[in-house]
Design a protein around this motif. Structure first.
Motif, PDB file in Angstrom:
ATOM      1  N   ALA A  14     -15.544  -6.178  -2.555  1.00 43.06           N
ATOM      2  CA  ALA A  14     -14.965  -7.497  -1.905  1.00 43.06           C
ATOM      3  C   ALA A  14     -16.190  -8.394  -2.220  1.00 43.06           C
ATOM      4  CB  ALA A  14     -14.821  -7.163  -0.665  1.00 43.06           C
ATOM      5  N   VAL A  15     -17.403  -8.222  -1.826  1.00 41.23           N
ATOM      6  CA  VAL A  15     -18.661  -9.061  -1.994  1.00 41.23           C
ATOM      7  C   VAL A  15     -18.817  -9.583  -3.465  1.00 41.23           C
ATOM      8  CG1 VAL A  15     -21.355  -8.957  -1.643  1.00 41.23           C
ATOM      9  CG2 VAL A  15     -19.739  -7.974  -0.064  1.00 41.23           C
ATOM     10  N   ALA A  16     -18.609  -8.531  -4.444  1.00 45.09           N
ATOM     11  CA  ALA A  16     -18.998  -8.965  -5.866  1.00 45.09           C
ATOM     12  C   ALA A  16     -17.818  -9.960  -6.241  1.00 45.09           C
ATOM     13  CB  ALA A  16     -18.685  -7.826  -6.377  1.00 45.09           C
ATOM     14  N   THR A  17     -16.584  -9.703  -5.584  1.00 39.79           N
ATOM     15  CA  THR A  17     -15.369 -10.667  -6.022  1.00 39.79           C
ATOM     16  C   THR A  17     -15.678 -12.043  -5.253  1.00 39.79           C
ATOM     17  OG1 THR A  17     -13.973  -8.737  -6.108  1.00 39.79           O
ATOM     18  CG2 THR A  17     -12.998 -11.212  -5.906  1.00 39.79           C
ATOM     19  N   LEU A  77      -6.110 -13.952  -3.320  1.00 36.62           N
ATOM     20  CA  LEU A  77      -6.995 -12.722  -2.721  1.00 36.62           C
ATOM     21  C   LEU A  77      -6.505 -12.946  -1.290  1.00 36.62           C
ATOM     22  CD1 LEU A  77     -10.448 -13.173  -4.259  1.00 36.62           C
ATOM     23  CD2 LEU A  77      -8.797 -11.410  -4.617  1.00 36.62           C
ATOM     24  N   ALA A  78      -5.872 -14.027  -0.720  1.00 36.26           N
ATOM     25  CA  ALA A  78      -5.456 -14.090   0.705  1.00 36.26           C
ATOM     26  C   ALA A  78      -4.212 -13.235   0.882  1.00 36.26           C
ATOM     27  CB  ALA A  78      -5.501 -15.645   1.002  1.00 36.26           C
ATOM     28  N   GLN A  87      -5.415  -5.431   1.777  1.00 36.92           N
ATOM     29  CA  GLN A  87      -4.189  -5.265   1.287  1.00 36.92           C
ATOM     30  C   GLN A  87      -3.350  -6.681   0.941  1.00 36.92           C
ATOM     31  OE1 GLN A  87      -2.822  -2.394  -0.324  1.00 36.92           O
ATOM     32  NE2 GLN A  87      -4.980  -1.680   0.459  1.00 36.92           N
ATOM     33  N   GLY A  88      -4.084  -7.566   1.899  1.00 37.56           N
ATOM     34  CA  GLY A  88      -3.405  -8.907   1.581  1.00 37.56           C
ATOM     35  C   GLY A  88      -2.403  -9.245   2.746  1.00 37.56           C
ATOM     36  N   LYS A  89      -1.985 -10.558   2.858  1.00 44.85           N
ATOM     37  CA  LYS A  89      -0.978 -10.827   4.025  1.00 44.85           C
ATOM     38  C   LYS A  89       0.292 -10.166   3.620  1.00 44.85           C
ATOM     39  CE  LYS A  89      -3.793 -13.412   6.609  1.00 44.85           C
ATOM     40  NZ  LYS A  89      -4.077 -12.846   8.331  1.00 44.85           N
ATOM     41  N   GLN A  94       1.164  -1.865  -5.904  1.00 45.86           N
ATOM     42  CA  GLN A  94       2.006  -1.434  -6.958  1.00 45.86           C
ATOM     43  C   GLN A  94       2.771  -0.212  -6.510  1.00 45.86           C
ATOM     44  OE1 GLN A  94      -0.967  -0.138  -9.723  1.00 45.86           O
ATOM     45  NE2 GLN A  94      -2.028   1.345  -8.585  1.00 45.86           N
ATOM     46  N   ILE A  95       2.401   0.652  -5.705  1.00 43.42           N
ATOM     47  CA  ILE A  95       3.202   1.916  -5.312  1.00 43.42           C
ATOM     48  C   ILE A  95       4.728   1.365  -4.750  1.00 43.42           C
ATOM     49  CG2 ILE A  95       3.489   4.003  -3.864  1.00 43.42           C
ATOM     50  CD1 ILE A  95       0.462   3.953  -3.914  1.00 43.42           C
ATOM     51  N   SER A  96       4.399   0.302  -3.869  1.00 42.97           N
ATOM     52  CA  SER A  96       5.877  -0.081  -3.108  1.00 42.97           C
ATOM     53  C   SER A  96       6.591  -0.894  -4.342  1.00 42.97           C
ATOM     54  CB  SER A  96       5.539  -1.272  -2.167  1.00 42.97           C
ATOM     55  OG  SER A  96       4.743  -2.313  -2.400  1.00 42.97           O
TER      56      SER A  96
END
Length: 311
Positions: A14-17, A77-78, A87-89, A94-96
């Motif tokens: 997260a920090v790197a992104t 990313l939000a 997981q995002g709003k 990809q599983i779902s």
């Protein structure tokens, strides 16, 4: 291995992104505020006496697109995964997505399999559409081990010879495909006796199927065969409840001859067929099992079809 799933990795990603996106924005802002240091539109840097660096700013449309890209990245990313474990709003994964596609596909194919529900195995084996579907299921899920012609190879059963380790009924094949099989023969050399005793038993096993053998060794090995009879039976005809092979039919899954049998007695065997119950639906398995059954019972299926046509 658990270190790779530590929460620290999620934070690091997260920090790197975020750091990368912010860094690009800062770099763009710094470049846009760079001042011309000379009146001739150069930066003042000179190399090799007469090579000067010109100050040609980026076009505004390009900078606008760059800014829009950064804004898009923030919005993405939000709403979607991308910042470690966040997981995002929208809660997308990809599983779902995969499960939704699988359910959609199942809903589309259900009407196709519904027409086969009332058919017995002989009718299925005689139905061209069912067998076409069964063949495709076989090629996609079974041919890797049993071969595209279903004749198997060393260590993988031939499905066309009507010789079955666990039974060849439609129900038995369905159970095999659904739950898989794990066939284990323990090393039996110590129980048989000396290496000579193992050789004698090997020749007795060869004699059970009328294969070329040393008759004297076979007679000596007959008494020692008792330790094998617990699974293969006193007559050597096997036990489908255990998956113990019939030793009298000249069908050799792991190779024929003295050395192959000695190796099996000495080292044992451990074969496994994976379960497909979590990969294929029950209707798919039923049609696939009918296709496999039909590989060695095609004549019966054709007779059933002819009888139905004559009615």
């Amino acid at each position: 291995m658990s270190d790779f799933f530590h929460n620290g990795w999620s934070i690091f990603i997260a920090v790197a992104t975020i750091g990368g996106i912010v860094g690009c924005l800062v770099l763009l802002l710094l470049a846009s505020k760079r001042k011309v240091l000379a009146d001739d539109n150069t930066t003042g840097h000179v190399w090799d006496e007469d090579l000067r660096e010109l100050n040609n700013p980026l076009p505004r449309w390009w900078m606008g697109l760059f800014v829009l890209t950064i804004v898009f990245a923030g919005v993405y990313l939000a709403f979607y995964p991308g910042l470690g474990s966040y997981q995002g709003k929208l809660g997308w994964s990809q599983i779902s997505q995969y499960e939704a596609e699988v359910e959609k596909a199942r809903a589309q194919i259900e009407p196709i399999y519904a027409q086969f529900e009332a058919m017995d195995v002989e009718q299925l084996a005689a139905n061209a559409q069912a067998m076409g579907i069964g063949e495709r299921l076989f090629v996609n899920n079974c041919a890797q081990c049993h071969g595209s012609d279903a004749r198997g190879s060393k260590g993988f059963p031939n499905l066309t010879d009507n010789d079955w380790l666990y039974g060849g009924s439609h129900e038995a094949i369905i159970e095999t495909i659904t739950n898989g099989r794990h066939g284990v023969m323990p090393p039996m050399a110590a129980a048989v006796g000396t290496s000579e005793d193992v050789r004698n038993v090997a020749h007795y096993v060869l004699s059970l199927s009328g294969s070329p053998h040393d008759s004297i060794a076979a007679q000596l090995g007959k008494a020692k065969f008792g330790v094998c009879a617990a699974c293969h039976g006193a007559d050597g005809k096997g036990n489908q409840a255990l998956g113990a092979p019939n030793l009298t039919d000249k069908v050799w899954l792991h190779g024929w001859g003295e050395q192959a049998i000695i190796s099996a007695i000495t080292n044992g065997r451990d074969n496994q067929m994976p379960a497909h119950g979590d990969k294929l639906t029950a209707p798919q398995i039923r049609v696939l099992a009918a296709y496999v059954w039909g590989l060695s019972n095609r004549a019966r299926g054709m007779e059933s079809a002819q009888a139905d046509a004559a009615r």
